[in-house]
Design a protein around this motif. Structure first.
Motif, PDB file in Angstrom:
ATOM      1  N   PHE A   1       0.847  -1.202   0.000  1.00 35.55           N
ATOM      2  CA  PHE A   1       0.000   0.000   0.000  1.00 35.55           C
ATOM      3  C   PHE A   1       0.887   1.259   0.000  1.00 35.55           C
TER       4      PHE A   1
ATOM      5  N   LEU B   1       1.314   4.645  -2.622  1.00 33.13           N
ATOM      6  CA  LEU B   1       1.154   6.058  -2.245  1.00 33.13           C
ATOM      7  C   LEU B   1       2.381   6.875  -2.635  1.00 33.13           C
TER       8      LEU B   1
ATOM      9  N   ALA C   1      -3.930   0.283   6.464  1.00 27.03           N
ATOM     10  CA  ALA C   1      -4.804  -0.279   5.420  1.00 27.03           C
ATOM     11  C   ALA C   1      -4.758  -1.807   5.481  1.00 27.03           C
TER      12      ALA C   1
ATOM     13  N   PRO D   1      -8.736   5.585  -4.856  1.00 27.51           N
ATOM     14  CA  PRO D   1      -8.417   4.181  -4.564  1.00 27.51           C
ATOM     15  C   PRO D   1      -8.109   3.359  -5.815  1.00 27.51           C
TER      16      PRO D   1
ATOM     17  N   LEU E   1      -4.574   3.926  -6.950  1.00 28.91           N
ATOM     18  CA  LEU E   1      -3.621   3.280  -6.030  1.00 28.91           C
ATOM     19  C   LEU E   1      -3.638   1.761  -6.233  1.00 28.91           C
TER      20      LEU E   1
ATOM     21  N   TRP F   1      -8.439   0.610   1.060  1.00 31.58           N
ATOM     22  CA  TRP F   1      -8.002   1.962   0.667  1.00 31.58           C
ATOM     23  C   TRP F   1      -9.034   2.993   1.113  1.00 31.58           C
ATOM     24  N   GLU F   2     -10.321   2.671   0.865  1.00 30.51           N
ATOM     25  CA  GLU F   2     -11.366   3.645   1.212  1.00 30.51           C
ATOM     26  C   GLU F   2     -11.351   3.979   2.697  1.00 30.51           C
TER      27      GLU F   2
ATOM     28  N   ILE G   1      -8.606   6.614   3.269  1.00 32.59           N
ATOM     29  CA  ILE G   1      -8.628   7.851   2.477  1.00 32.59           C
ATOM     30  C   ILE G   1      -9.766   8.740   2.971  1.00 32.59           C
TER      31      ILE G   1
END
Ligand code: NAD
Length: 360
Positions: A248, A252, A273, A310, A313, A354-355, A358
């Motif tokens: 992850f 980023l 995450a 997302p 990513l 991811w959500e 974020i």
């Protein structure tokens, strides 16, 4: 307190802890002989702080200094090429030895340079950031980045020796300390519940960053890495656990072109995450999830990031080196002190994770 740890690998090497920069020269005289040519690779600021002390012990050697501007973007093929030109101009040959004086960027770049220059010359790690002392100087991974992904071009290339002078941590800015703390929390989560408790119960001292605390924290944290790399030098199994948060986190860093997010911040958000994904799978209990979140936050590290897509990513995670046959391979915590390699994570699960990290 001086300590020596032997790392068994295809080319065994020692990690010296608590030794001084001035003492390295005497060690090298014995190890490589006097009158060798040394190429010291460092950043301007690090050189300003520590070059004089290092050079004091190196009077028996011919030394040239290669100065690299700071920044992750310097881990590049362009910089590798520039180092090559400079080394040749200084008359470097197969007997020259590279000294990497700096953090993970200098260690990875100078190490990779040493691995390919004239098909490989010897190199010494002199880590000056917490991250480098607990993590990147150990294990022999060297690399530069490529626009397609982080650390895509690299080599397993163990150093001759790792020389750690804890006093260099005194000048490290707090944001840089935090980058090392992210890797230390990672070490605790994947393999060392006692280190996790130590970090929990010493938060005020860690935030005050006194020499007593950073020496102890560094020694405890790096031992996790040493153990894992000795079990699995080439990352075929257990060593992969050290990548918790990195699949992850690298996405980023790549998305931001290594500009607005540090490696430690990426690892920190990435670890959270991965923890959420593990929780959604029922792998880790909510109490432990809360403990991980609280520790990360308590040490001032980010647990979320604003305004990212997302889907973008997720796509960037496709370049992760751990992936196999098009399947993303993730490291997920199972409980504090234990993690798993997971090879069947679906894209929808990753998107949900991811959500959760974020914010708008
Ligand atoms: N090879 C590995 O196994 C491994 C593992 C983890 C991370 N890494 C890599 O490490 C890199 C990050 O390393 P980092 O966090 O050390 O960052 P860094 O090397 O960029 O150093 C951070 C900053 O601190 C400055 N600095 C270094 N030492 C200092 C000191 N003693 N006092 C004051 N300033 C100092 C540097 O000039 C730089 O500006 C990333 O590229 C990452 O991919 C590699």
């Amino acid at each position: 307190m001086k300590q020596k740890i032997e790392v068994a690998s295809s080319r065994p090497y020692s990690i010296f802890l608590g030794t001084t920069l001035e003492e390295l020269g005497a060690y090298l005289e014995e190890k490589v002989g006097r009158s060798q040519h040394l190429l010291i690779v460092t950043h301007p600021q690090v050189g300003e702080y520590y070059l004089e002390r290092l050079l004091k012990g190196l009077s028996a050697f011919r030394c040239d200094v290669l100065v690299v501007p700071p920044g992750e973007e310097e881990k590049s093929l362009e910089r590798l090429s520039a180092l090559t030109s400079e080394a040749v101009a200084y008359g470097a040959d197969r007997h020259s030895v590279v000294l990497a004086l700096g953090g993970g960027v200098i260690g990875d770049l100078a190490g990779f340079f040493a691995s390919v220059f004239m098909r490989g010359i010897r190199f010494v790690q002199i880590p000056t950031t917490l991250l480098a002392q607990v993590d990147s100087s150990i294990g022999g991974k060297t690399a530069v980045n490529h626009p397609a992904g982080k650390n895509l071009l690299g080599a397993f290339y163990p150093p001759l020796v790792v020389w750690t002078d804890f006093s260099t941590l005194q000048t490290l800015p707090w944001e840089e300390v935090q980058n090392g703390l992210a890797e230390t929390i990672k070490h605790a989560v994947i393999a060392d519940p006692e280190l996790f408790s130590f970090l929990q119960s010493h938060q005020p001292e860690i935030l005050a960053w006194t020499p007593e605390i950073y020496k102890e924290l560094t020694v405890r944290s790096l031992q996790v890495k040493v153990k894992l790399v000795m079990e699995d030098e080439k990352e075929k199994g257990q060593r992969m656990l050290l990548n918790l948060g990195h699949s992850f986190g690298h996405a980023l860093e790549t998305e931001a072109a290594y500009q607005e997010i540090s490696h430690g911040q990426g690892v920190s958000i990435g670890m959270i995450a991965a923890t959420y994904l593990a929780e959604a799978r029922g792998l880790i209990n909510p109490e432990e999830v809360k403990s991980i979140l609280n520790l990360v936050k308590g040490l001032g590290l980010p647990v979320s990031i604003q305004g990212k897509d997302p889907e973008v990513l997720l796509r960037l995670m496709e370049a992760d080196k751990k992936n196999q046959d098009g399947q993303k391979v993730l490291i997920l915590p199972e409980k504090i002190g234990h993690a798993l390699v997971v090879r069947d994570a679906r894209d929808e699960e990753i998107l949900r994770a991811w959500e959760k990290v974020i914010t708008e």
